[in-house]
Design an enzyme around this catalytic site. Sequence first.
Site, short mmCIF file in Angstrom:
data_model
loop_
_atom_site.label_atom_id
_atom_site.label_comp_id
_atom_site.label_asym_id
_atom_site.label_seq_id
_atom_site.Cartn_x
_atom_site.Cartn_y
_atom_site.Cartn_z
N ARG A 139 0.77 -1.22 -0.14
CA ARG A 139 -0.02 0.02 0.03
C ARG A 139 0.88 1.28 -0.08
NH1 ARG A 139 -1.51 1.72 4.64
NH2 ARG A 139 -2.23 -0.14 5.54
N TYR B 38 -17.35 16.36 -14.89
CA TYR B 38 -17.72 15.25 -14.79
C TYR B 38 -18.83 14.91 -13.89
CZ TYR B 38 -17.71 10.33 -14.24
OH TYR B 38 -17.98 8.77 -13.91
N ASP C 113 -8.30 18.69 -14.17
CA ASP C 113 -8.61 17.30 -14.49
C ASP C 113 -8.26 17.07 -16.16
OD1 ASP C 113 -9.80 14.83 -15.74
OD2 ASP C 113 -11.37 15.12 -14.29
N LYS D 17 -9.23 6.46 -19.26
CA LYS D 17 -9.52 6.70 -20.59
C LYS D 17 -8.50 6.74 -21.71
CE LYS D 17 -13.45 7.23 -18.65
NZ LYS D 17 -13.48 8.24 -17.33
C1 LIG Z 1 -13.25 13.80 -17.17
C2 LIG Z 1 -13.31 12.74 -16.03
N1 LIG Z 1 -12.57 12.78 -14.89
C3 LIG Z 1 -12.78 11.83 -13.99
C4 LIG Z 1 -13.66 10.70 -14.30
C5 LIG Z 1 -13.68 9.44 -13.33
O1 LIG Z 1 -12.81 8.28 -13.62
P1 LIG Z 1 -12.94 6.78 -13.37
O2 LIG Z 1 -14.05 6.57 -13.83
O3 LIG Z 1 -11.71 6.46 -13.74
O4 LIG Z 1 -13.20 6.95 -11.63
C6 LIG Z 1 -14.24 10.53 -15.45
C7 LIG Z 1 -14.82 9.18 -15.99
O5 LIG Z 1 -15.74 9.22 -16.98
C8 LIG Z 1 -13.80 11.81 -16.41
O6 LIG Z 1 -14.46 11.55 -17.62
#
Ligand SMILES: Cc1ncc(COP(=O)(O)O)c(C=O)c1O
Length: 380
Positions: free
Chosen positions: A46, A98, A170, A195
């Site tokens: 961890r 998101y 992000d 992604k």
């Molecule tokens: C722009 C963005 N940030 C964060 C996330 C969250 O990521 P995760 O699904 O890997 O937890 C997503 C998921 O679709 C996203 O599109």
Amino acid sequence: MKIESLLIHGGIDGDKRTGAVSVPIYQTSTYKQDAIGKNRGYEYSRTGNPTRDAVEKLIADLEEGERGFAFSSGLAAISSALMLFHSGDKIILSSNVYGGTFRVIDKVFKNFNLNYELVDTSNLKKVKESITKDVKAIFIETPTNPLMTITDIRKISQIAEENKILTIVDNTFMSPYLQKPLKLGADIVLHSATKYLGGHSDLIAGLLVVNDRELGEKIHFIQNSAGAILSPFDSWLLIRGIKTLSVRMDRHLENAEYVAEFLRKNDAVDKIYYPGFKDHPGYEIHRSQASGGGAVISFVLKEGLDVNKFLKNLKLITLGESLGGVESLISHPATMTHATVPYEIRQEIGIVDNLVRLSVGLENKDDIVEDLKNALKFAK
Ligand SMILES: Cc1ncc(COP(=O)(O)O)c(C=O)c1O
């Protein structure tokens, strides 16, 4: 090294001991210690694991940051970043981030008295006006999911610096191949590595990168304390995905431009959100901070058309959550990714019921267009 080479040789390149060109998967929870207080750099997985170290060093190299961290999902990365703050602190949040980011802040962190304000961060005046003494960070997504609003990373970072607060970006939609927020002044960059970085729709992972040693120490403390780490196997899988990011991204961009042009000319489409278009309202800012429009296109079907019939009649493009994989994926934000955003807010920010979000994949671009053309006929 240029980024194409770094993607393959950055971080920890292969295995020094055996010469293996692929980083080994250290599938272990613990490590033999040689004596009390004497270990070989690892005590417990961890806290640290060599395969996870490799992907953490790799993302730090790619984002040109000081230190990287790998988590079990994008949201685990986001939650861990939010744990930097205290009860009574407030975060300025881009207004159409998101849905999951909004949900964790609104439904989880708010219970711990971490407050937030949704602000259109493309409007710098509004951002400045929202800063009060309890605001400790500006959290932006650019382009935003799903409406592709562009925020000026340089200017937001300047405002944050003047107020001695953090800028969190992000960078999921762009990846470090197209945009490097730390170079533009941000403090923390994050990814849903599920992604484009993973790239094959076979992995859930999240990453954080910082460019400050002290901030890095704080995040490592949170990562070890809260424990939402990426497993050794998934770390390896992510490294494997990252190696081909540049070739995938080049093809994603080429296909997306082609598909966006087709959609623009189709009379079933009312509106397109795509930062690769010169008439996109954030085009100039986007081009000043990123080297491509990305491969996510959101569009609204004309009023009266049946979005469900359109989606049901797609044959090549898959209806599903997520984006950034090799396969084209389409989603319906109002009922899928953004279902947790209240209806009134959705209408206000433009996530209307006829909006769809297309992640253009790596299939043949004429096949993608043919599939869209055919399914659009059924919507009428
Ligand atoms: C722009 C963005 N940030 C964060 C996330 C969250 O990521 P995760 O699904 O890997 O937890 C997503 C998921 O679709 C996203 O599109």
